[in-house]
Motif scaffolding. Sequence first.
Motif, PDB file in Angstrom:
ATOM      1  N   HIS A 257       0.836  -1.212   0.000  1.00  0.00           N
ATOM      2  CA  HIS A 257       0.000   0.000   0.000  1.00  0.00           C
ATOM      3  C   HIS A 257       0.865   1.254   0.000  1.00  0.00           C
ATOM      4  O   HIS A 257       1.925   1.291   0.613  1.00  0.00           O
ATOM      5  N   ASP A 258       0.369   2.257  -0.693  1.00  0.00           N
ATOM      6  CA  ASP A 258       1.032   3.549  -0.764  1.00  0.00           C
ATOM      7  C   ASP A 258       0.936   4.228   0.600  1.00  0.00           C
ATOM      8  O   ASP A 258      -0.158   4.341   1.165  1.00  0.00           O
ATOM      9  N   SER A 259       2.061   4.694   1.118  1.00  0.00           N
ATOM     10  CA  SER A 259       2.073   5.264   2.467  1.00  0.00           C
ATOM     11  C   SER A 259       1.312   6.584   2.553  1.00  0.00           C
ATOM     12  O   SER A 259       0.825   6.939   3.619  1.00  0.00           O
ATOM     13  N   LEU A 260       1.179   7.316   1.454  1.00  0.00           N
ATOM     14  CA  LEU A 260       0.482   8.594   1.480  1.00  0.00           C
ATOM     15  C   LEU A 260      -1.035   8.421   1.349  1.00  0.00           C
ATOM     16  O   LEU A 260      -1.793   8.926   2.167  1.00  0.00           O
TER      17      LEU A 260
ATOM     18  N   GLY B 257       1.902  -3.470  -5.122  1.00  0.00           N
ATOM     19  CA  GLY B 257       0.666  -4.129  -4.705  1.00  0.00           C
ATOM     20  C   GLY B 257      -0.346  -4.198  -5.829  1.00  0.00           C
ATOM     21  O   GLY B 257      -1.042  -5.201  -6.001  1.00  0.00           O
ATOM     22  N   PHE B 258      -0.436  -3.129  -6.618  1.00  0.00           N
ATOM     23  CA  PHE B 258      -1.360  -3.100  -7.753  1.00  0.00           C
ATOM     24  C   PHE B 258      -0.973  -4.152  -8.793  1.00  0.00           C
ATOM     25  O   PHE B 258      -1.834  -4.884  -9.292  1.00  0.00           O
ATOM     26  N   VAL B 259       0.318  -4.249  -9.105  1.00  0.00           N
ATOM     27  CA  VAL B 259       0.778  -5.231 -10.092  1.00  0.00           C
ATOM     28  C   VAL B 259       0.475  -6.644  -9.606  1.00  0.00           C
ATOM     29  O   VAL B 259      -0.030  -7.485 -10.368  1.00  0.00           O
ATOM     30  N   GLN B 260       0.737  -6.914  -8.344  1.00  0.00           N
ATOM     31  CA  GLN B 260       0.470  -8.255  -7.816  1.00  0.00           C
ATOM     32  C   GLN B 260      -1.023  -8.581  -7.832  1.00  0.00           C
ATOM     33  O   GLN B 260      -1.430  -9.659  -8.271  1.00  0.00           O
ATOM     34  N   ALA B 261      -1.853  -7.651  -7.345  1.00  0.00           N
ATOM     35  CA  ALA B 261      -3.303  -7.884  -7.321  1.00  0.00           C
ATOM     36  C   ALA B 261      -3.853  -8.015  -8.735  1.00  0.00           C
ATOM     37  O   ALA B 261      -4.719  -8.862  -9.004  1.00  0.00           O
TER      38      ALA B 261
ATOM     39  N   GLU C 236      -7.260  13.032  -1.136  1.00  0.00           N
ATOM     40  CA  GLU C 236      -8.689  13.260  -1.377  1.00  0.00           C
ATOM     41  C   GLU C 236      -9.120  12.692  -2.734  1.00  0.00           C
ATOM     42  O   GLU C 236     -10.211  12.148  -2.876  1.00  0.00           O
ATOM     43  N   PHE C 237      -8.268  12.823  -3.729  1.00  0.00           N
ATOM     44  CA  PHE C 237      -8.540  12.239  -5.040  1.00  0.00           C
ATOM     45  C   PHE C 237      -8.688  10.726  -4.912  1.00  0.00           C
ATOM     46  O   PHE C 237      -9.637  10.137  -5.441  1.00  0.00           O
ATOM     47  N   SER C 238      -7.757  10.093  -4.193  1.00  0.00           N
ATOM     48  CA  SER C 238      -7.810   8.637  -4.005  1.00  0.00           C
ATOM     49  C   SER C 238      -9.096   8.224  -3.316  1.00  0.00           C
ATOM     50  O   SER C 238      -9.743   7.240  -3.716  1.00  0.00           O
ATOM     51  N   ARG C 239      -9.485   8.973  -2.293  1.00  0.00           N
ATOM     52  CA  ARG C 239     -10.731   8.672  -1.579  1.00  0.00           C
ATOM     53  C   ARG C 239     -11.933   8.795  -2.523  1.00  0.00           C
ATOM     54  O   ARG C 239     -12.844   7.964  -2.502  1.00  0.00           O
ATOM     55  N   THR C 240     -11.941   9.817  -3.355  1.00  0.00           N
ATOM     56  CA  THR C 240     -13.023  10.017  -4.315  1.00  0.00           C
ATOM     57  C   THR C 240     -13.112   8.839  -5.282  1.00  0.00           C
ATOM     58  O   THR C 240     -14.207   8.328  -5.555  1.00  0.00           O
ATOM     59  N   VAL C 241     -11.970   8.402  -5.798  1.00  0.00           N
ATOM     60  CA  VAL C 241     -11.960   7.280  -6.743  1.00  0.00           C
ATOM     61  C   VAL C 241     -12.457   6.003  -6.072  1.00  0.00           C
ATOM     62  O   VAL C 241     -13.298   5.292  -6.621  1.00  0.00           O
ATOM     63  N   VAL C 242     -11.943   5.720  -4.884  1.00  0.00           N
ATOM     64  CA  VAL C 242     -12.356   4.498  -4.167  1.00  0.00           C
ATOM     65  C   VAL C 242     -13.869   4.478  -3.959  1.00  0.00           C
ATOM     66  O   VAL C 242     -14.515   3.449  -4.153  1.00  0.00           O
ATOM     67  N   HIS C 243     -14.458   5.622  -3.606  1.00  0.00           N
ATOM     68  CA  HIS C 243     -15.903   5.684  -3.369  1.00  0.00           C
ATOM     69  C   HIS C 243     -16.712   5.581  -4.658  1.00  0.00           C
ATOM     70  O   HIS C 243     -17.899   5.273  -4.615  1.00  0.00           O
ATOM     71  N   THR C 244     -16.084   5.850  -5.799  1.00  0.00           N
ATOM     72  CA  THR C 244     -16.775   5.805  -7.077  1.00  0.00           C
ATOM     73  C   THR C 244     -16.705   4.415  -7.715  1.00  0.00           C
ATOM     74  O   THR C 244     -17.606   4.033  -8.454  1.00  0.00           O
TER      75      THR C 244
ATOM     76  N   GLY D 276      -4.840   1.415  -7.805  1.00  0.00           N
ATOM     77  CA  GLY D 276      -3.541   1.646  -7.199  1.00  0.00           C
ATOM     78  C   GLY D 276      -2.864   2.893  -7.725  1.00  0.00           C
ATOM     79  O   GLY D 276      -3.206   3.418  -8.787  1.00  0.00           O
ATOM     80  N   ARG D 277      -1.912   3.363  -6.943  1.00  0.00           N
ATOM     81  CA  ARG D 277      -1.095   4.523  -7.328  1.00  0.00           C
ATOM     82  C   ARG D 277       0.158   3.986  -7.999  1.00  0.00           C
ATOM     83  O   ARG D 277       0.941   3.248  -7.400  1.00  0.00           O
ATOM     84  N   ILE D 278       0.343   4.384  -9.243  1.00  0.00           N
ATOM     85  CA  ILE D 278       1.477   3.905 -10.020  1.00  0.00           C
ATOM     86  C   ILE D 278       2.708   4.752  -9.730  1.00  0.00           C
ATOM     87  O   ILE D 278       3.831   4.257  -9.708  1.00  0.00           O
ATOM     88  N   GLY D 279       2.508   6.032  -9.497  1.00  0.00           N
ATOM     89  CA  GLY D 279       3.613   6.921  -9.170  1.00  0.00           C
ATOM     90  C   GLY D 279       3.174   8.357  -9.346  1.00  0.00           C
ATOM     91  O   GLY D 279       2.359   8.662 -10.207  1.00  0.00           O
ATOM     92  N   GLY D 280       3.693   9.245  -8.504  1.00  0.00           N
ATOM     93  CA  GLY D 280       3.343  10.657  -8.618  1.00  0.00           C
ATOM     94  C   GLY D 280       1.840  10.854  -8.598  1.00  0.00           C
ATOM     95  O   GLY D 280       1.168  10.446  -7.660  1.00  0.00           O
ATOM     96  N   GLU D 281       1.321  11.472  -9.660  1.00  0.00           N
ATOM     97  CA  GLU D 281      -0.117  11.718  -9.769  1.00  0.00           C
ATOM     98  C   GLU D 281      -0.786  10.736 -10.729  1.00  0.00           C
ATOM     99  O   GLU D 281      -1.882  10.974 -11.221  1.00  0.00           O
TER     100      GLU D 281
END
Length: 168
Positions: A36-39, A47-51, A94-102, A110-115
């Motif tokens: 999991h991404d620490s931020l 984790g994304f690649v494995q899942a 906040e963006f990540s939370r929005t995506v997860v809820h959608t 998953g977060r691949i890197g940066g934005e």
Amino acid sequence: AARLGVTMLILGPLSVAGAHAARSELLSRMRYQAHHDSLTGVLSRNGFVQASNLLLQRLAHERGSLAVLMLDLDHFKRVNDSHGHATGDLLLCEFSRTVVHTLRPQDVFGRIGGEEFAVVLPHISAQDAATIAERLCLAVRSGTFQTLRNEPLPATVSIGIVHVAQLS
């Protein structure tokens, strides 16, 4: 002396059980941190690649369909430059939370890197994948993101889609 012996017989297994529980919790936390991404708290690139690989194997066996979405927060460098990296970090969370809820519960995000983020949508048509991408764009555009000074911070996301009708 007998009481001391009985006490030692009781405390020995309890100590071992306590050490085992502490070790199990530590291993569980380490596994979570490795995937999991620490931020943002979403899956890290690893984790994304494995899942995703596990999901792809299952879908190939089932001859299922899937779509992959690549998400990129628009003008993110400008947010960091204008408002500071702490505001950029807040926006990513906040963006990540929005995506997860959608997204749907079965989707892998998953977060691949940066934005940059990615989503795997299993068992989905091309049209439904496009609908989810549109819904994500709308959710981000209409989101109530803010700077650290509680100023409104508009955000948009660009999304690319690849659809595979049937894995083999």
